[in-house]
Design a protein around this motif. Structure first.
Motif, mmCIF file in Angstrom:
data_model
loop_
_atom_site.group_PDB
_atom_site.id
_atom_site.type_symbol
_atom_site.label_atom_id
_atom_site.label_comp_id
_atom_site.label_asym_id
_atom_site.label_seq_id
_atom_site.Cartn_x
_atom_site.Cartn_y
_atom_site.Cartn_z
ATOM 1 N N THR A 58 48.887 38.307 39.101
ATOM 2 C CA THR A 58 50.313 37.988 39.058
ATOM 3 C C THR A 58 50.532 36.713 39.859
ATOM 4 N N TYR A 59 51.758 36.213 39.809
ATOM 5 C CA TYR A 59 52.083 35.012 40.581
ATOM 6 C C TYR A 59 52.206 35.317 42.073
ATOM 7 N N GLU A 60 52.068 36.594 42.443
ATOM 8 C CA GLU A 60 52.128 37.000 43.848
ATOM 9 C C GLU A 60 50.749 37.376 44.388
ATOM 10 N N GLY A 61 49.685 37.106 43.611
ATOM 11 C CA GLY A 61 48.348 37.394 44.084
ATOM 12 C C GLY A 61 47.604 38.340 43.149
ATOM 13 N N LEU A 62 46.550 38.968 43.697
ATOM 14 C CA LEU A 62 45.742 39.918 42.947
ATOM 15 C C LEU A 62 46.134 41.333 43.355
ATOM 16 N N GLN A 82 41.855 31.909 49.587
ATOM 17 C CA GLN A 82 42.507 30.598 49.490
ATOM 18 C C GLN A 82 43.563 30.551 48.391
ATOM 19 N N PHE A 83 43.875 31.683 47.766
ATOM 20 C CA PHE A 83 44.831 31.673 46.666
ATOM 21 C C PHE A 83 46.091 32.430 47.046
ATOM 22 N N VAL A 84 47.185 32.002 46.429
ATOM 23 C CA VAL A 84 48.458 32.702 46.576
ATOM 24 C C VAL A 84 48.765 33.464 45.289
ATOM 25 N N SER A 85 48.498 32.843 44.164
ATOM 26 C CA SER A 85 48.707 33.479 42.875
ATOM 27 C C SER A 85 47.358 33.657 42.179
#
Length: 1010
Positions: A58-62, A82-85
């Protein structure tokens, strides 16, 4: 003909209707979105990893989902992500997890490292749109500005595109690796469908006829044909070089296809407006809520064959093929039966339905009963069908050709018929709300009402047992038993029934009776029903785990399960478990209840519902809105074991194991000395009915057995003992199937110094050494003391021995040896008679005159010197000294030891005394002269007294001897006649007889020894 045409049209309509409803009606849909704990409403990708989790981008992460809980992973201060989405997800063949973000590049997560790829190390763009792995292990990365792939050795390579196409700046939307291993690429650009041939991405010339098409999705079916979504052009199928436009008659024709999933002959098609399925040549459009007008971005099938749908605005959804097949009729089904040909008949509130090979068919009976409220259907052995109606025409019988009915007009007890059976004799027993009717083969009817002994006329259940006895269950009046049309018994709750409102009565293959009532289940073990009364009543109610007291029906399937219908719906339990519970009322059965998550999309059964187990082992349930079919054999054969995962281990509030994102090799967890608490969280991965997953666990060296199954997903242990501990946990899914193997975590609790075995060994050795030393020293002290005491004892013993010897010597000096030996053990009076002994008396002549002028000591010494000589002689000659009396000396021979020569011994002793006297006088200061007298005869000897005792003799012989001494001349020996008689024939010389006047004796003849 008209009727036949109507029947045929109904048959065709029913088949078509069944076909249109048969696919999605067996699926249960469940969805999650931002309001249902998912971290967003827009789902970009879905992947099930090998550990069993559903991973949702999702755009909020895993979001990782175990069926109950979503765990979100994204960049934060507490991790190295290192990711946000998350826009694309891939688990490669090596188990590495690749996560493509919306604007932070690509992150590869492995057990040893987390590596990030961005434009700085070769990516065309940091916005990752799709990921895939080919059969060579290359990982393909589609971005918003081009594509690359990373080889298994880690080299990043940019693929070539055919001349005339633009490779830079393309927006990749999908990679697909087909059956042969060829890679396909879809982009957001016009004519954006490429296949990788000879290392070059090429467009597909067969699609050139479509101007400016946009490829939106691709898949390959089981036959190798390609299915392509071409946006506004709909679906294209390419097989063997031929292209075919597919018209589905669904939303797939006018809504762009965004996702495909192919399995067998089924293709799942996700569009911008919902879901379509192609199965066995037919397209089905999902009409249920939750997916209507939803844009579907991704479709996957998990390991349990659940279908997961990622949508653009509706979160994530799951379609589960239910355990139950539902025939939605929209009306209440009251009774189901199977005839001898295998057809299923269902009595509903609007007539009879008939199913042949699971498809509804029409016939004369279904037409005849349309609109009638049917309470019961019963298939007879000859193939006829009994139909009980709740209004006229009341009771029906259908033989396949004709329909016959009976009502009050024919003498029936009532027109509201609840149940009917045919007995072995051919009689029909018909239970109505106003009495029981028996219809004989000749059509005569006999009714039973209150006046006939049926106190409760409302008949709800009928059953003929193996003895031919008819069981009649009533609404509040218990059960009546009937034999030969006579009531032989009435059984109620006062006799042991759970309740008096009887719903169903059945008899199992063991002969036991099962009675379902409004107050629970009663089981009566096999008995001779002809006696009229069961011997045992075994009741089961809500206290035993069935969670209800109102039980409508029980029936056993071919898998040894007991199915129950009640106010709580449909439930099941192992038959043996129920039997154990019946025998032990305090035991609780393990009962499983079914819901919509199991595909039971219904409002449940009614109290009148009669369900069956057909010849194939399937259970047909009569429901308020249709029929639910359960096939236990098929479900068992396709059972999939759940997975179990230890998610985290927290030691004294510090996280030491975190497997929530990626399964790591935890190795051995070392617990430092003094660890107070270990918290373990775990989960089970089964998405059929995740809310029913249970767990059983055990900690070695702490628990001997696995715990009873429970829903708890955490376990805590405190103050573990030093040593190795292994935590095992098993997952059990809703069907009671265990995970293939228990998940294990190894702990080693380090001990304090005082908890080490070596410490205690050394301590025990030291303590034992100290104790040994103490005891050794004490033993030495005791030994020395014993030696001292032994020496003292020896000394005292020697002294005592000496004293005893002295006492013995003294005693022997006073008494004869034999008498002394006798008196040593016990001082007592002694008396003995001796028939013949010789007694000697001696006396110092003129002692008083002789001793005058001398001191007492001189006198005593003189006497002692003389008498000692006498004593020595007496001892040497065997003469027993009796005593001294002043200056007189008394002795004897012949006692206490007899001696036949006593007279001779004493004569010699007397002569010896004179010799001793002569020897004494040679040197004596006080010179003495003595006279001696002897006599022989009987005496009495003994010891008198306990103190100062003396051995003495008595008798006339003693007196005579004393008189002989008085009569003797100084220096002479005078003997009596008795002595003379003993010795006159010996060498002893005697004088002539001397007559003496003896005091107290008169004249006596005496002799002097010459």
């Amino acid at each position: 003909m008209k009727r036949l045409a109507i029947c045929l049209s109904l048959l065709v309509f029913g088949v078509l209707l069944f076909a249109q409803q048969s696919f999605f009606d067996n699926y249960v849909y469940q969805s999650w979105n931002a309001f249902g704990s998912l971290n967003g409403t827009s789902t970009t990708d879905i992947v099930q990893t090998k550990d069993g989790y559903i991973n949702i981008g999702t755009y909020e992460g895993l979001a990782r989902f175990d069926g109950l809980t979503f765990t979100t992973h994204k960049r934060s201060a507490g991790n190295d992500l290192q990711f946000v989405s998350v826009r694309a997800i891939l688990e490669d063949s090596q188990g590495n997890l690749w996560l493509g973000s919306n604007d932070e590049g690509l992150q590869k997560i492995t057990p040893t490292e987390n590596k990030v790829y961005t434009t700085q190390n070769g990516l065309p763009n940091n916005s990752i749109r799709c990921l895939a792995e080919d059969k060579q292990g290359n990982v393909w990365i589609g971005t918003a500005a081009g594509v690359v792939y990373i080889t298994p050795k880690g080299h990043m390579i940019t693929p070539q595109f055919e001349a005339g196409t633009v490779s830079k700046g393309i927006i990749a939307t999908c990679f697909y690796c087909d059956i042969s291993g060829r890679m396909w690429l879809l982009t957001a650009n016009e004519k954006g469908l490429f296949s990788l041939d000879d290392g070059i991405f090429r467009t597909r010339p067969e699609l050139d006829k479509y101007d400016n098409y946009f490829a939106t999705a691709i898949c390959q079916d089981a036959r190798g044909a390609y299915w392509v979504g071409l946006g506004d052009y709909g679906l294209i199928k390419v097989a063997n070089g031929r292209m075919e436009e597919i018209k589905t008659g669904t939303i797939a024709d006018h809504a762009a296809t965004n996702a495909f999933y192919s399995t067998g002959d089924t293709i799942w098609i996700g569009t911008e407006k919902g879901l379509v399925v192609y199965c066995n040549g037919t397209f089905f459009e999902y009409e249920g809520s939750g997916l209507k007008n939803a844009k579907i971005n991704k479709i996957i099938c998990d390991r349990e064959n659940n279908i997961w749908l990622g949508t653009d605005r509706n979160g994530v959804g799951k379609l589960t093929l239910g355990k139950f097949r539902i025939l939605k009729l929209g009306i209440t089904v009251n009774s189901i039966t199977e005839d001898r040909s295998g057809r299923i008949w269902a009595g509903t509130d609007s007539g009879v339905r008939c199913y042949e090979k699971d498809r509804e068919v029409a016939n004369d009976l279904t037409e005849y009963t349309k609109g009638l409220r049917i309470r019961d259907v019963e298939a007879l052995k000859n193939g006829d069908i009994l139909v009980s109606c709740y209004t006229k025409p009341a009771q029906l019988r259908y033989d396949g050709k004709t329909i016959k009915n009976w009502s009050t007009d024919d003498g029936l007890a009532g027109n509201k018929v609840r149940v009917a059976i045919e007995t072995d004799s051919g009689d029909m027993y018909v239970g109505t709300t106003t009495g029981l009717s028996i219809i004989h083969p000749d059509n005569t009817i006999k009714n039973f009402k209150q006046k006939n002994g049926l106190e409760n006329e409302y008949v709800m259940a009928l059953h003929q047992d193996t003895n031919g006895i008819i069981w009649i269950g009533t609404d509040g009046g218990g059960i009546y038993l009937m034999k030969d049309e006579k009531i032989i018994s009435h059984i109620t709750s006062e006799d042991g029934l759970a309740g008096n409102v009887i719903f169903k009565i059945t008899q199992d293959i063991d002969g036991a009776f099962w009675i379902c009532s409004g107050s629970g289940i009663t089981r009566c073990p096999d008995f001779d029903s002809r006696t009229g009364m069961p011997e045992v009543f075994q009741n089961i109610d809500s206290e035993n785990g069935i969670e209800t007291d109102s039980m409508f029906q029980v029936l056993a399937d071919g898998s040894n399960n007991l199915w129950m219908t009640s106010n709580h719906g449909i439930s099941s339990a192992p038959l043996n478990d129920i039997l154990d519970t019946a025998e032990d009322y305090h035991k609780k059965a393990t009962v499983k209840f079914y819901s919509r998550n199991d595909g039971l999309d219904s409002d449940g059964p009614t109290s009148t519902a009669k369900s069956i187990v057909d010849r194939r082992g399937r259970v047909w349930f009569a429901m308020v809105d249709g029929i639910a079919i359960y096939d236990p054999v098929n479900l068992f054969e396709n059972a999939i074991m759940p997975l179990v995962q230890v998610e985290s281990v927290v030691v004294d509030n510090n996280m030491v194991v975190d497997n929530k994102l990626y399964q790591k090799d935890n190795g051995t967890i070392m617990l430092k000395p003094g660890t107070k608490r270990v918290d373990i969280s775990y989960t089970g991965l089964s998405f059929d009915a995740p809310e029913r997953i249970k767990f059983t666990h055990k900690l070695s060296n702490f628990e001997n057995d696995f715990s009873p199954p429970s829903n708890a997903r955490t376990m805590s242990y405190t103050n573990l003992t030093p040593g190795k501990h292994v935590f095992y946990v098993n997952a059990i899914n809703g069907d009671g199937i265990y995970s293939k193997q228990a998940e294990a975590v190894l702990f080693v609790q380090k001990p304090y110094l005082h908890q080490l075995p070596a410490f205690w060994i050394v301590l025990v050795i030291v303590i034992m050494g100290v104790v040994f030393l103490f005891f050794y020293m004490d033993q030495q002290r005791i030994l020395r003391e014993n030696i001292r005491l032994e020496q003292t004892v020896k000394e005292k013993t020697a002294e005592l021995q000496l004293s005893m010897e002295k006492s013995d010597q003294l005693l022997r000096a006073i008494l004869p040896a034999e008498i002394a030996d006798e008196l040593k053990d016990d001082v007592h009076s002694i008396a003995q008679d001796f028939a013949d002994v010789t007694i000697l008396f001696s006396d110092i002549v003129g002692f008083t005159k002789t001793s005058s002028g001398h001191t007492a000591a001189e006198i005593v010494n003189a006497l002692n010197a003389l008498f000692s000589k006498f004593d020595l002689r007496a001892t040497s000659m065997g003469v027993e000294k009796i005593k001294t009396i002043g200056d007189a000396y008394m002795a004897t021979c012949g006692l206490p030891t007899p001696n036949e020569n006593h007279a001779l011994v004493m004569i010699k002793f007397a002569k010896g005394m004179l010799e001793d006297l002569a020897d004494y006088n040679k040197t004596a200061q006080i010179k003495f002269n003595i006279r001696i007298g002897l006599n022989s005869g009987p005496v009495t000897a003994g010891v008198i007294g306990r103190t100062k005792f003396i051995y003495d003799i008595w008798g006339n012989s003693v007196n005579v001897a004393s008189r002989m001494e008085t009569a003797a001349t100084p220096g002479g020996i005078r003997v009596s006649e008795t002595v003379y008689e003993h010795l006159h024939n010996t060498d002893i010389k005697f004088s002539e007889p001397v007559e003496c006047d003896i005091k107290g004796k008169g004249k006596m003849i005496t002799y002097d020894v010459l």
